[in-house]
Design a protein around this motif. Sequence first.
Motif, PDB file in Angstrom:
ATOM      1  N   ARG A 209      54.242   1.481  38.941  1.00  0.00           N
ATOM      2  CA  ARG A 209      54.114   2.350  40.718  1.00  0.00           C
ATOM      3  C   ARG A 209      55.975   1.222  41.984  1.00  0.00           C
ATOM      4  NH1 ARG A 209      49.488   1.760  44.721  1.00  0.00           N
ATOM      5  NH2 ARG A 209      48.973  -0.582  44.437  1.00  0.00           N
ATOM      6  N   ILE A 210      56.338   2.218  42.724  1.00  0.00           N
ATOM      7  CA  ILE A 210      57.711   1.356  42.833  1.00  0.00           C
ATOM      8  C   ILE A 210      57.184   1.743  44.259  1.00  0.00           C
ATOM      9  CG2 ILE A 210      60.372   1.468  42.506  1.00  0.00           C
ATOM     10  CD1 ILE A 210      60.086   2.447  40.148  1.00  0.00           C
ATOM     11  N   ARG A 211      58.358   1.047  44.547  1.00  0.00           N
ATOM     12  CA  ARG A 211      59.016   0.981  46.904  1.00  0.00           C
ATOM     13  C   ARG A 211      60.385   0.551  46.512  1.00  0.00           C
ATOM     14  NH1 ARG A 211      54.451  -3.903  48.767  1.00  0.00           N
ATOM     15  NH2 ARG A 211      55.072  -5.669  47.497  1.00  0.00           N
ATOM     16  N   GLN A 212      60.278   1.557  47.655  1.00  0.00           N
ATOM     17  CA  GLN A 212      61.702   0.771  48.130  1.00  0.00           C
ATOM     18  C   GLN A 212      61.914  -0.049  49.763  1.00  0.00           C
ATOM     19  OE1 GLN A 212      63.520   4.475  48.905  1.00  0.00           O
ATOM     20  NE2 GLN A 212      63.504   5.287  46.548  1.00  0.00           N
ATOM     21  N   TYR A 219      68.498 -12.537  59.225  1.00  0.00           N
ATOM     22  CA  TYR A 219      68.413 -14.058  60.937  1.00  0.00           C
ATOM     23  C   TYR A 219      67.433 -14.975  60.523  1.00  0.00           C
ATOM     24  CZ  TYR A 219      70.588 -10.499  62.708  1.00  0.00           C
ATOM     25  OH  TYR A 219      71.094  -9.113  62.747  1.00  0.00           O
ATOM     26  N   GLY A 220      67.306 -14.989  58.729  1.00  0.00           N
ATOM     27  CA  GLY A 220      66.667 -16.161  58.329  1.00  0.00           C
ATOM     28  C   GLY A 220      64.573 -15.587  58.233  1.00  0.00           C
ATOM     29  N   GLY A 221      64.743 -14.225  57.886  1.00  0.00           N
ATOM     30  CA  GLY A 221      63.201 -13.880  57.836  1.00  0.00           C
ATOM     31  C   GLY A 221      63.021 -13.784  56.265  1.00  0.00           C
ATOM     32  N   GLU A 222      61.556 -13.758  56.101  1.00  0.00           N
ATOM     33  CA  GLU A 222      60.441 -13.989  54.865  1.00  0.00           C
ATOM     34  C   GLU A 222      61.575 -12.802  53.303  1.00  0.00           C
ATOM     35  OE1 GLU A 222      58.929 -15.963  54.451  1.00  0.00           O
ATOM     36  OE2 GLU A 222      58.629 -16.592  56.066  1.00  0.00           O
ATOM     37  N   PRO A 223      61.604 -13.817  52.820  1.00  0.00           N
ATOM     38  CA  PRO A 223      62.288 -12.599  51.360  1.00  0.00           C
ATOM     39  C   PRO A 223      61.338 -11.274  50.879  1.00  0.00           C
ATOM     40  CG  PRO A 223      61.497 -14.330  50.540  1.00  0.00           C
ATOM     41  CD  PRO A 223      61.182 -14.701  51.747  1.00  0.00           C
ATOM     42  N   CYS A 224      61.901 -10.574  50.894  1.00  0.00           N
ATOM     43  CA  CYS A 224      61.262  -9.043  50.048  1.00  0.00           C
ATOM     44  C   CYS A 224      59.993  -9.777  48.595  1.00  0.00           C
ATOM     45  CB  CYS A 224      62.307  -8.071  49.165  1.00  0.00           C
ATOM     46  SG  CYS A 224      63.162  -7.604  50.679  1.00  0.00           S
ATOM     47  N   PRO A 225      59.451  -9.245  48.711  1.00  0.00           N
ATOM     48  CA  PRO A 225      57.885  -8.997  47.773  1.00  0.00           C
ATOM     49  C   PRO A 225      59.108  -8.162  46.550  1.00  0.00           C
ATOM     50  CG  PRO A 225      57.294  -7.256  49.196  1.00  0.00           C
ATOM     51  CD  PRO A 225      58.555  -7.886  49.310  1.00  0.00           C
ATOM     52  N   ASN A 226      57.676  -7.898  45.290  1.00  0.00           N
ATOM     53  CA  ASN A 226      57.769  -7.464  43.772  1.00  0.00           C
ATOM     54  C   ASN A 226      57.781  -6.168  44.186  1.00  0.00           C
ATOM     55  OD1 ASN A 226      59.230  -9.515  42.326  1.00  0.00           O
ATOM     56  ND2 ASN A 226      56.719  -9.965  42.178  1.00  0.00           N
ATOM     57  N   LEU A 227      59.048  -5.635  43.960  1.00  0.00           N
ATOM     58  CA  LEU A 227      59.329  -3.899  44.051  1.00  0.00           C
ATOM     59  C   LEU A 227      58.167  -2.841  43.379  1.00  0.00           C
ATOM     60  CD1 LEU A 227      62.955  -3.652  45.197  1.00  0.00           C
ATOM     61  CD2 LEU A 227      60.723  -3.847  46.870  1.00  0.00           C
ATOM     62  N   THR A 228      58.128  -3.647  42.755  1.00  0.00           N
ATOM     63  CA  THR A 228      57.274  -2.890  41.181  1.00  0.00           C
ATOM     64  C   THR A 228      55.566  -3.678  40.617  1.00  0.00           C
ATOM     65  OG1 THR A 228      59.235  -2.400  40.349  1.00  0.00           O
ATOM     66  CG2 THR A 228      57.112  -2.087  39.152  1.00  0.00           C
ATOM     67  N   GLU A 229      55.141  -2.675  40.335  1.00  0.00           N
ATOM     68  CA  GLU A 229      53.200  -3.060  40.415  1.00  0.00           C
ATOM     69  C   GLU A 229      52.767  -2.491  38.982  1.00  0.00           C
ATOM     70  OE1 GLU A 229      50.446  -2.499  43.175  1.00  0.00           O
ATOM     71  OE2 GLU A 229      51.253  -4.690  44.672  1.00  0.00           O
ATOM     72  N   PHE A 230      52.465  -2.998  38.524  1.00  0.00           N
ATOM     73  CA  PHE A 230      51.849  -2.824  36.570  1.00  0.00           C
ATOM     74  C   PHE A 230      51.149  -3.013  36.501  1.00  0.00           C
ATOM     75  CE2 PHE A 230      56.358  -4.777  36.767  1.00  0.00           C
ATOM     76  CZ  PHE A 230      57.359  -3.088  36.085  1.00  0.00           C
ATOM     77  N   ARG A 231      49.901  -1.771  35.695  1.00  0.00           N
ATOM     78  CA  ARG A 231      48.952  -1.673  35.458  1.00  0.00           C
ATOM     79  C   ARG A 231      48.916  -1.912  33.899  1.00  0.00           C
ATOM     80  NH1 ARG A 231      44.910   2.365  38.962  1.00  0.00           N
ATOM     81  NH2 ARG A 231      46.191   4.236  37.955  1.00  0.00           N
ATOM     82  N   THR A 232      47.946  -1.539  32.702  1.00  0.00           N
ATOM     83  CA  THR A 232      47.516  -1.172  31.599  1.00  0.00           C
ATOM     84  C   THR A 232      46.663   0.262  31.972  1.00  0.00           C
ATOM     85  OG1 THR A 232      45.272  -2.099  31.297  1.00  0.00           O
ATOM     86  CG2 THR A 232      47.540  -3.401  31.005  1.00  0.00           C
ATOM     87  N   CYS A 233      46.751   0.658  30.239  1.00  0.00           N
ATOM     88  CA  CYS A 233      46.130   1.824  30.422  1.00  0.00           C
ATOM     89  C   CYS A 233      45.560   2.292  29.035  1.00  0.00           C
ATOM     90  CB  CYS A 233      47.027   3.124  31.047  1.00  0.00           C
ATOM     91  SG  CYS A 233      48.380   3.563  30.094  1.00  0.00           S
ATOM     92  N   THR A 234      44.716   2.671  29.060  1.00  0.00           N
ATOM     93  CA  THR A 234      44.560   2.859  27.773  1.00  0.00           C
ATOM     94  C   THR A 234      43.629   4.370  27.186  1.00  0.00           C
ATOM     95  OG1 THR A 234      43.158   0.900  28.163  1.00  0.00           O
ATOM     96  CG2 THR A 234      42.103   1.943  25.869  1.00  0.00           C
ATOM     97  N   PHE A 235      43.794   4.852  25.813  1.00  0.00           N
ATOM     98  CA  PHE A 235      43.576   5.359  25.455  1.00  0.00           C
ATOM     99  C   PHE A 235      42.614   5.462  23.653  1.00  0.00           C
ATOM    100  CE2 PHE A 235      46.992   6.524  28.380  1.00  0.00           C
ATOM    101  CZ  PHE A 235      46.607   8.086  29.008  1.00  0.00           C
ATOM    102  N   ASN A 236      42.391   6.952  23.709  1.00  0.00           N
ATOM    103  CA  ASN A 236      42.170   6.531  22.280  1.00  0.00           C
ATOM    104  C   ASN A 236      42.979   5.777  21.571  1.00  0.00           C
ATOM    105  OD1 ASN A 236      39.806   8.536  23.651  1.00  0.00           O
ATOM    106  ND2 ASN A 236      40.649   9.723  22.329  1.00  0.00           N
ATOM    107  N   SER A 237      42.690   5.147  19.683  1.00  0.00           N
ATOM    108  CA  SER A 237      43.133   4.890  19.102  1.00  0.00           C
ATOM    109  C   SER A 237      43.913   5.621  18.681  1.00  0.00           C
ATOM    110  CB  SER A 237      42.509   3.990  18.461  1.00  0.00           C
ATOM    111  OG  SER A 237      41.399   4.477  17.906  1.00  0.00           O
TER     112      SER A 237
END
Length: 1630
Positions: A209-212, A219-237
Amino acid sequence: MRLRRKSTASFKCSKKCGALAQCIGVMLTLLLGLWSVKAETEEEFQSVYVWKPGTWGRCMGEECGPGGVQTRSVWCAHVEGWTTLPTNCKPAERPENQQNCFKVCDWHKDLYKWQVGKWSKCLPVTSRNPSPRQTSECLRGEEGIQSRHVTCLEKRNGATAEDVICDYFETKPHLEQACLIPCPQNCVVTEFTPWSECTKSCGVGLQHRIRQILVPPLYGGEPCPNLTEFRTCTFNSCDAEESIYSLRVGPWNACSLPHTRQARQVGKRMRDPEARELMKEKRNRNREIRQENKYFVVLIGYQTREVTCTHKNGKTAALSFCTQEKLPIPFQSCVIPKDCQTSEWSEWSPCSKTCYSATSTKGFRTRTSSIEQFPVGGGKECPSLEEKEPCAPQGEGVPPCATYSWRTTEWSECRVDSLLSQQDRRRGNQTALCGGGIQTREFYCVQVNEDLLSYLNTLKEKEAEKPVANKLCTGPTPNTTQLCQIACPIECEVSSWTAWGPCTYESCDDPQGKKGFKLRKRHIANEPTGGTGNCPHLIEAIPCDDPSCYSWQVVKLGECTPDNDSECGPGIQTPEVQCTNSNRDVVDRNLCREAIYPVPALCEVPCPKDCVLSKWSEWSSCSYTCSGKTTEGKQMRARSILAYAAEGAAQCPNSSALQEVRSCNEHPCTVYHWQAGHWGPCIEDSSVATFNSSTSWSGEATCAVGMQTRKVMCVRVNVGQVGPKKCPETVRPDTVRPCLLPCRKNCIVTSYSHWTLCHSSCNEGDDSKTKQSRHRVIIQLPSNGGRDCPDTLFEEKDCETPPVCSNYRWKTHKWRRCQLVPWNVRQDSPGAHETCGPGLQTRAISCRKQDGGQVDVNNCRKWAGTMPPLTQHCQLPCQDDCQFTNWSKFSPCSGDCGTVQTRRRTLVGKSKKREKCRNTQLFPLIETQFCPCDKYTAQPIGNLSDCILPEGKMETLLGMKIQGDIKECGRGYRYQALACRDQNNRLVESGRCNRHAYIEEACIIPCPSDCKLSEWSNWSRCSKSCGSGVKVRSKWLREKPYNGGRPCPKLDHTNQVYEVVPCHSDCSQYVWVAEAWSVCKVSNVDLKDNCGEGVQTRKVRCMQNTIDGPIEPVEDYLCDPEEMPLGSRQCKLPCPDDCVMSEWTSWSKCPLPCNSSTVRERSAVPLRQPGEGKPCPPEAETETCNLNKNCFHFVYNVTDWSTCQLSDKAVCGNGIKTRMLDCVRSDGKSVDLRFCEELGLEKSWQMNSSCAVECPVNCQFSDWSSWSACSRSCGLSGVMTRKRTLIQPFQGDGRPCVMQLEQSKPCLIKPCYRWQYSEWGQCTVEDAYCGDGMKFRNISCVVFDGSNGDPGNIVDEELCADLEPMVNGNKQIVLQAACTVPCPGDCYLTEWSVWSSCQLTCVNNEDLGYGGVQVRTKAVIIQAMDNEQLCPEQELETHPCTGGSCYEYVWLAGAWTGSYREVWCQRSDGINVTGGCSAVNQPYADRSCNPPCTKPHTYCTDSAVCACEEGYTEVVTTDNFLDQCTMIPVLEIPSVEENKADVKTSRAINPTQTSDDKQGHSGRMWFLQPFGADGKLKTWVYGVAAGGFVLIIFIVSMIYLACKKPKKPQRKQNNKLKPLTLAYDGDADM
């Protein structure tokens, strides 16, 4: 002492000095030391004195400029500040006290100015004592400072000058200012999107999932976090084994030319049968292209790419692992890139501005370059071929720029008709209107000529400046209307007629004949307009006989003198006379020597006991003013019997003898007078010398003396014209008089303006001829016989036929042979033995004129649109390929819906014989499509327009517009545009639905109706019959105003309006006339003597007084009742022996001022002597003068001013207000003015004063302008507007303004067309699974409604044929782009996100002026977690923006769910974000206690602190942690119902036993909880403790005082007091 001083002076030379050298050395050392000390002292002395310079004085000099001199003072001062002698300072260091300078004069103000630069970046201010770092939240930012450059410049050439010059006129702007460095702005990101689909349908995959980014870190503010998060998904073999290898193609290499000649020789040895021939043809072809067109160097080369087999872990494997039947082609033809090449810049053109102006903008100059090599093969595009920069004219003698100013025409004649209301009867006859009015004029723009006056003086005739376009004048336009005044004529007012004079000769200087005239006269009472020539006749005449110029006039009659000197009996009265002329003026008596002298009057003095008669009364007024057949004038007088005679004495006459009647006004009623007509026009008399003549510019005499004539005739009253001899010739009016001719005014017009410019410089195929025009303006209308204005004020002519425009077009030449990749490159590929496959072919392009002539290519680049492509992809068919012709165009549609149109192609060459190619299922030869259905529907768009009336008309007089009644109401139309759409909802031309393309709806603008009043009633009588009063007239309301008509004046409760004016009644207008007293009627008649007391009466009537006396009786109420004479009185009829007295004379006047010590008197004379022994009564009588009884004071009294009175022919404007002068008696009664005049009282008041009545000016607008061009060239929202201006705001009771200054109506709806890209297609990799590929899109012709929100519908490209291929303003059409298809396991970046909204840098919702910023991002996508280390970094791109908004960020929290709640940050526009809110203020999201609350009777509070349950108190440890909860003692009070003997409860017996009672056992329990929820003592505990301590001190003190016994020994006792404690033993009675 002497010895000591001597030994001191010897200074170490003892009396036993050993050696001379030692002594000399000592002396030298001493001298050197003294010298050194002196030098140091002098240096130190001079270092404490310094030169101090003063400020430079004002620059002085004889001439302005750099030749001035300025001086300053220089003095020597001690470092501590006090002044000393100049010798104490070093002369060499003395500063200069004089220098050259620039003397500034006032006229330099227009030559120099301050040039102010831009503010620099805001820099932080470095503090001397830096404060410790603050950890609190930043609210406003850090204070900073920014600077700028300020320079004094010369306006003409921009040269730098000394600051003192500009500072002389204007203070130098400040160089620094405070600023604010905003707080650090942390990166702000949106919420995550929903999770994506799993990368695999079986086994273990990944979701992301992505954010923008909304706001980048600033003016010296905190940098941006990661814009993408991942997770595994499992189905039948997975059932099948997953492929771990993928065929991948790399990017194309750079395009390169084929091998050199040596390489081709190698190729030849490699048995290339075609290479030699192909290379030869290619070399010749390239040479031809270069010779044919030098601007295009197109070289066909080739490029290759790498094809690899890739493992899912990113490593490359052998191609054999990738099982695929057909491999991608690793080579292709390409065009060698060539960058655009341009020539050197040309010289700068002259400055577009050739004059000098301190106010207007600068000009521009340009330079150009031309293209020498067009870009091909994706080479660098051409830069702009023109540069422009501002400039100003340089050098000496630059003329000043032309300036423009408004000029106005002469004011038109003053017109009153526009001020009249709707009901005014004078609207039909406007010839004699006067008073306030309105006049108009025009304005026009001219070029200001500085030498205009001298220029005009050199001309023979007055000539005005040429008009120019109005847009050149920038100032406010002059007013075009103004109020004016037409002087109202003053009507001639004459006095009343005098009495008829005596019969006199026509001329007493030359008396002739026996006929004469009786005259009566009147005079002019005012100064009428235009002199006395239009007044009525002032003299009337009646012919008479026996005229005389002089006559005797009887002044009075003397005393009656009896005849023969007796004491009584008949006698005569000698008249006292004077000589008068015909005007009744007293003249010398000798002039009446021929006149008949009056005879003495007969009279009688009564003897004793004779009848006594009164004197004759005055003759009454004549009953008629003239005598005729039916009228005869009579006068009467009477006398009465005062006493009867005794017997034997002279008896009284009968009653007829008591009256006398005589004829009067015996002249006939034929009255004649001279009647004069109006004076004719003034005609120039050349025989009379010029009087007050002036000379115009042409030298003509325009002011002269003329003559006026009029007709004079003799008129008989009520008959008509008669012969002139009937009227006295001496009073005949003049028939000729001199006059002054008014100066002639010639018409003055401006010169013609310059011809307007023709529209185009060349003919683009339009056969219609354009026009050019010029005009002139009348600035003065002719009058008094001046030269008329010319008939032509506007001229028009056809423009000269322009040359045919040189239309340019691109000429494309034939495509050359398709060029393939060289054989030595493709020899290892399948099918290399054939000369077939894809390639490129080129063609030549040239620029041609319309007639076919070849011209420079730059002309077509500028005028002919987009250049056609130079290359295209081609395909040389192989042996097995099917070859077709191109598709033909679709056949035309022949019918309505349901018909089809077709297009065809055919097989060519050997393809006709191949079975595969003749398979129409695979290779169709015919294509069909349905014809469009021509079904159109009309749809109204927008609202109806304003109600639009037909255009108003303007009256034009000799070229000058005069404002008339512009139509503002009536029937009009409202318009609504119709949009026409086809069956696919596409916008088409409106004419296909409706011929008019509008909905027209009739409308009515109601006309304003003014307030309508009745006509004025007649004036009432004057409220007073004597003195000043008022008279009234009124109007009443007939109709109220509506629809913006003129308002009504202020009405009373009966809807009437009154006009009250002062009036003056002559106190002698109506007089009481009393007849003579009757004979005294004795009450008790003594038949013997007929005498005694009685009553006598007389008749009293009110009569109208005239110059001839009272003549007509009127109603008694018109006379003053207080002044009415008595009609009856007591009387006494004397007896025969009694003395008879005459009537009392009038009372004499009391002397003024009135005083009770003064008297007035009256007298009587005896008419008959009494008998013997009887006296006569007193002959005089007096009475005291009493104020307001018989003595009065008189004063003048002035009334208030009347309202402003206008002429009957005026509506408004200048008028007169009047007031009246009264003579007021001291008792307050108004009397005749003669009473005050006789006293000679001073009259210093002004009775008349000028005034003004505000004009009821209706609101007036100009004509509507022409309809403007449509605001949009196409689309639904276009409108046309027209405007007007307010010429005259309403004033007074005029119609108010309906402020509609602009009207609009919709334009004809036209469809909009544009070129538009389709969406990019999917990235495709030909014959491979992944790698570098291409994505494509199309360009289509789209119709849309002109709004930004309409995506449009695709239509035929023919509709966009007139549009230059351009998308969103970019002429560079890009239909394909490189892209990448990631291989399995690759880590890649997404496409750029859309730009974020524009955000400003703000504090407290106020913009700081740093501009806005937008950001877009690329996020990282991972397909396999094993390759995470190979991923690129996420990318961020920002750019400034305008029109942004200020946003605020706030923390929001949801409801608690147990010990947890959701907390998030939200932007003020409702977007949930991360990173915008301050972490300092973040609310709690978790309120669970840490460590958890495990002690008995404890729980976790909302503030995440462990606390005891109700009924328990906290016991804390030394480190402020809860140790245990102890039960609080409970005091239970039994209720009345619970009457128990024992109050101890079970809890009291067993304190540790828990109670089953619920909390809130009301009214019975109090819990003492000394500790709060936070474990700290409550406030009341401290209060109780303090109170307890005070109580203990008090008790101890009381015990001490009570027990203290100082006189007795105290018993020993234990003085130790146990401390007071609270103990609890479980008993509730404690």
